[in-house]
Design a protein around this motif. Structure first.
Motif, short mmCIF file in Angstrom:
data_model
loop_
_atom_site.label_atom_id
_atom_site.label_comp_id
_atom_site.label_asym_id
_atom_site.label_seq_id
_atom_site.Cartn_x
_atom_site.Cartn_y
_atom_site.Cartn_z
N PRO A 99 1.02 4.59 45.54
CA PRO A 99 0.89 3.55 46.56
C PRO A 99 0.48 2.23 45.93
O PRO A 99 -0.55 2.14 45.24
N TYR A 100 1.28 1.21 46.14
CA TYR A 100 0.96 -0.12 45.63
C TYR A 100 1.02 -1.13 46.77
O TYR A 100 2.08 -1.33 47.37
N GLU A 101 -0.12 -1.72 47.08
CA GLU A 101 -0.25 -2.72 48.16
C GLU A 101 0.31 -2.18 49.47
O GLU A 101 -0.26 -1.30 50.07
N SER A 102 1.48 -2.64 49.94
CA SER A 102 1.97 -2.25 51.27
C SER A 102 3.16 -1.29 51.21
O SER A 102 3.82 -1.09 52.23
N LEU A 103 3.41 -0.69 50.03
CA LEU A 103 4.55 0.22 49.93
C LEU A 103 4.30 1.27 48.87
O LEU A 103 3.30 1.24 48.16
N LEU A 104 5.22 2.22 48.79
CA LEU A 104 5.20 3.20 47.70
C LEU A 104 6.14 2.72 46.60
O LEU A 104 7.27 2.30 46.87
N LEU A 105 5.64 2.78 45.38
CA LEU A 105 6.41 2.43 44.20
C LEU A 105 6.92 3.72 43.57
O LEU A 105 6.14 4.62 43.26
N GLY A 106 8.23 3.83 43.40
CA GLY A 106 8.83 5.02 42.81
C GLY A 106 9.25 4.77 41.38
O GLY A 106 9.88 3.76 41.07
N LEU A 107 8.89 5.69 40.49
CA LEU A 107 9.26 5.63 39.08
C LEU A 107 10.35 6.67 38.85
O LEU A 107 10.06 7.86 38.72
N PHE A 108 11.59 6.21 38.85
CA PHE A 108 12.76 7.08 38.75
C PHE A 108 13.12 7.25 37.27
O PHE A 108 13.55 6.29 36.62
N VAL A 109 12.95 8.46 36.76
CA VAL A 109 13.34 8.73 35.38
C VAL A 109 14.80 9.20 35.39
O VAL A 109 15.11 10.27 35.90
N ILE A 110 15.66 8.36 34.86
CA ILE A 110 17.10 8.62 34.90
C ILE A 110 17.58 9.20 33.56
O ILE A 110 17.45 8.57 32.51
N TRP A 111 18.13 10.41 33.65
CA TRP A 111 18.71 11.09 32.49
C TRP A 111 20.13 10.60 32.27
O TRP A 111 20.91 10.49 33.20
N GLN A 112 20.44 10.30 30.98
CA GLN A 112 21.77 9.79 30.63
C GLN A 112 22.39 10.57 29.47
O GLN A 112 23.31 10.09 28.81
N TRP A 123 0.15 -12.64 52.06
CA TRP A 123 -0.64 -11.75 52.90
C TRP A 123 -1.68 -12.55 53.66
O TRP A 123 -2.04 -13.67 53.28
N VAL A 124 -2.11 -11.98 54.78
CA VAL A 124 -3.17 -12.59 55.59
C VAL A 124 -4.38 -11.69 55.49
O VAL A 124 -4.33 -10.51 55.83
N SER A 125 -5.47 -12.24 55.00
CA SER A 125 -6.68 -11.46 54.74
C SER A 125 -7.76 -11.80 55.76
O SER A 125 -7.89 -12.95 56.19
N PRO A 126 -8.58 -10.81 56.14
CA PRO A 126 -9.74 -11.11 56.98
C PRO A 126 -10.85 -11.78 56.19
O PRO A 126 -11.81 -12.29 56.77
N GLY A 139 -2.18 -4.71 52.92
CA GLY A 139 -1.66 -5.06 51.61
C GLY A 139 -0.87 -6.35 51.50
O GLY A 139 -0.49 -6.98 52.48
N ARG A 140 -0.66 -6.71 50.26
CA ARG A 140 0.22 -7.83 49.94
C ARG A 140 1.65 -7.47 50.36
O ARG A 140 2.08 -6.33 50.20
N GLN A 141 2.36 -8.44 50.86
CA GLN A 141 3.72 -8.24 51.35
C GLN A 141 4.69 -8.70 50.27
O GLN A 141 4.76 -9.88 49.95
N LEU A 142 5.42 -7.74 49.69
CA LEU A 142 6.29 -8.02 48.55
C LEU A 142 7.73 -8.29 48.98
O LEU A 142 8.18 -7.82 50.03
N PHE A 143 8.45 -9.00 48.12
CA PHE A 143 9.83 -9.39 48.42
C PHE A 143 10.84 -8.55 47.63
O PHE A 143 11.84 -9.07 47.14
N VAL A 144 10.58 -7.26 47.52
CA VAL A 144 11.50 -6.39 46.77
C VAL A 144 12.77 -6.06 47.55
O VAL A 144 13.73 -5.54 46.99
N ASP A 145 12.75 -6.36 48.85
CA ASP A 145 13.93 -6.13 49.71
C ASP A 145 13.86 -7.15 50.84
O ASP A 145 13.03 -8.06 50.82
#
Length: 549
Positions: free
Chosen positions: A309-322, A516-519, A66-72
């Protein structure tokens, strides 16, 4: 410093080899799971979750998936660039699905929205497909689209003249249910189980998590598995990186929270809930609070967690109750405030949540269709060209009983556009941690039409490796979600395959979203594409783009 870097790389490679020999689970990205899995933590539920792989990243990070993201900072050794998180753009045609049929006005009232539900692109039929609640948590309905924006409600022969698939529930005289989630299982061994349905249904005594299966997503089996669970808003997702089904079970842990259970077999995952669950995630003190003065004293809670699953990680959708609480919502005839925030996981359990800004938010404008209770959708998002499509549900000001009056909206985000590393006109650099790859061609997701981007490769000694040096790199000045990087006389990195290397990116006046590096010269990332999208033939990107060069 150079000697230390070489030592760390060597230790990292040796440690991974030793761990593999000992039977430890080493993930696709070099992360080593602890012996006790899933891990158990003795921490207050409102404290931020620890993320071990950020505190101690692998010595060498494989980047073949996968694509390598800069989220962290997992991939970042050193940088002078600034991380910027980005917001969605809402579709002008919202809501794209609204309750306009008689059978969508049942129970408490009008409802045409996924309560998780599911939106997927089916490559077999080349259609966007949606499963949603018709009428207030009354029936499971089905809609299709050619472009993901204009939706049709086909008249089926299941309940003739309607798009109703069935009425969930375990007790015929009281078919009560809450969450419904549909997952398109591209890797299903049995074609009769290509679509999997998970829902919280009532047996008249309490809530059970129920699994049904279908070959076409239209005609569903009777329950093939069920299990008593702790709460109604329970969902499920598949983690393909480890090939396990994960139950995101609603529990009470300092308020609404989640417990975790996993198994490679979804039926077994349901069966293990009672004995194998562990406390997982909850609302945290850094989550947003209700901005209205009357309710801002309420501590945020985790209403739901869907993941994809998105590219090289898991994407979490956190529903926050307020808040407010259900009783106040009913008394005042108003909607609770739930909004979607994002999290990111590289091991499938621990979540990094560096940005607590509302991602899919309520709109308190008078007459808004999404005045309250915004909820995520199963499948997470779809990859449509250069954009991600996020579907979500929202509820208008109640016309009758609260919690009804629901419709479905759509929001757009640049592909990989969760976060970028930005440089001003004077420029800056980003150097990755040691990485290892098998591919040949370097690609980037880049927005610098008036700036400049160059890349170079550093060896184990920290020095640039000829001919892949910055001065030899063909500069890029473009705005593309897939752009090939080349060097004068060289664009094939295969001579470096399997060796620990670092990339150093030089950027002036622009934003770098991913690399990312692709074949493949097409730029196929071989990462996961969440709920799919036009042009993809399966759950991963094997196609890239013919326009990459």
């Amino acid at each position: 410093m150079r000697e230390a870097a070489v030592w760390l790389v060597a230790v990292g490679l040796g440690a991974v080899a030793a761990l593999r020999a000992s039977g430890a689970e080493v993930l696709y990205n070099g992360i080593v799971l602890p012996e006790v899995w899933p891990p158990k933590y003795d921490r207050p539920p409102n404290d931020p979750m620890p993320v071990p792989y950020l505190a101690q990243p692998p010595g060498v990070i494989p980047i073949d998936v996968g694509r390598q993201l800069f989220v962290d900072d997992f991939l970042v050794q050193q940088t002078t660039l600034k991380r910027v998180f980005h917001r969605v753009e809402y579709c002008r045609d919202n809501p794209v699905v609204r309750p306009d049929q008689p059978w969508e006005n049942k129970g408490r009232g009008l409802f045409a929205a996924p309560f998780s539900g599911g939106v997927w692109f089916d490559p077999q039929d080349k259609l966007f497909k949606m499963w949603y609640c018709g009428g207030y948590l009354a029936t499971v309905c089905y809609a299709t689209s050619r472009d993901g924006i204009a939706w049709e409600k086909p008249k089926l022969d299941i309940e003739p003249g309607t798009n109703v698939l069935f009425t969930p529930g375990l007790v015929p005289e009281n078919r009560r249910h809450d969450t419904t989630l549909v997952w398109l299982d591209a890797d299903a061994r049995d074609p009769k189980e290509r679509f999997k349905y998970f829902a919280t249904e009532s047996d008249g005594k309490g809530w059970k998590l129920v699994m049904r299966v279908s070959a076409d997503g239209l005609r569903w089996s009777e329950p093939v598995a069920s299990q008593a669970i702790g709460g109604d808003r329970t969902t499920v997702f598949y983690n393909p990186f480890r090939q396990v089904w994960v139950i995101s079970e609603r529990i009470n842990w300092g308020g609404r929270a989640r417990a975790y259970t996993e198994d490679p077999d979804p039926r077994a995952a349901l069966a293990r809930v009672a004995t194998a669950r562990v406390n997982w995630v909850s609302g945290e003190k850094d989550d947003p609070r209700n901005p209205n003065e009357q309710w801002k004293g309420l501590a945020p809670q985790l209403y739901n967690l869907d993941a994809t699953p998105y590219e090289s990680l898991l994407l979490g959708l956190f529903v926050i109750w307020q808040g407010p609480n259900n009783g106040d919502c009913g008394r005042l005839s108003m909607q609770k405030r739930n909004e979607v925030l994002l999290g990111y996981s590289r091991d499938g359990f621990h979540w990094s949540r560096p940005d607590r800004t509302r991602f899919l938010e309520v709109n308190e404008t008078e007459g808004a269709w999404n005045l309250g209770n915004v909820q995520s959708v199963g499948g997470g998002c779809l990859v449509v060209g250069d954009r991600l499509y996020f579907y979500f549900s929202g509820r208008a000001k109640p016309k009758g009983q609260w919690d009804a009056d629901a419709a479905t909206g759509l929001a757009f985000l640049r592909r990989d556009g969760f976060a970028s590393m930005d440089a001003a006109e004077e420029g800056g650099t980003l150097t990755t941690r040691p990485v290892r790859f098998k591919g040949k061609h370097l690609f980037v997701n880049l927005a610098c039409p008036k700036g400049e981007f160059r890349a170079e490769v550093l060896g184990e000694d920290g020095k640039p490796v000829a001919p892949f040096i910055a001065d030899n790199c063909v500069p890029l000045s473009c705005d593309k979600t897939l752009a090939a990087v080349s060097w004068k006389g060289a664009d094939d990195l295969s001579s470096l395959s399997g060796k620990p290397m670092r990339f150093r990116f030089h950027l002036k006046g622009g934003s770098l979203y991913a690399f990312w590096v692709s074949p493949d010269a097409s730029g196929a990332s071989h990462g996961y594409v969440a709920a799919g999208g036009p042009g993809f033939t399966g759950p991963t990107d094997t196609v890239g783009s013919r326009e990459s060069r």
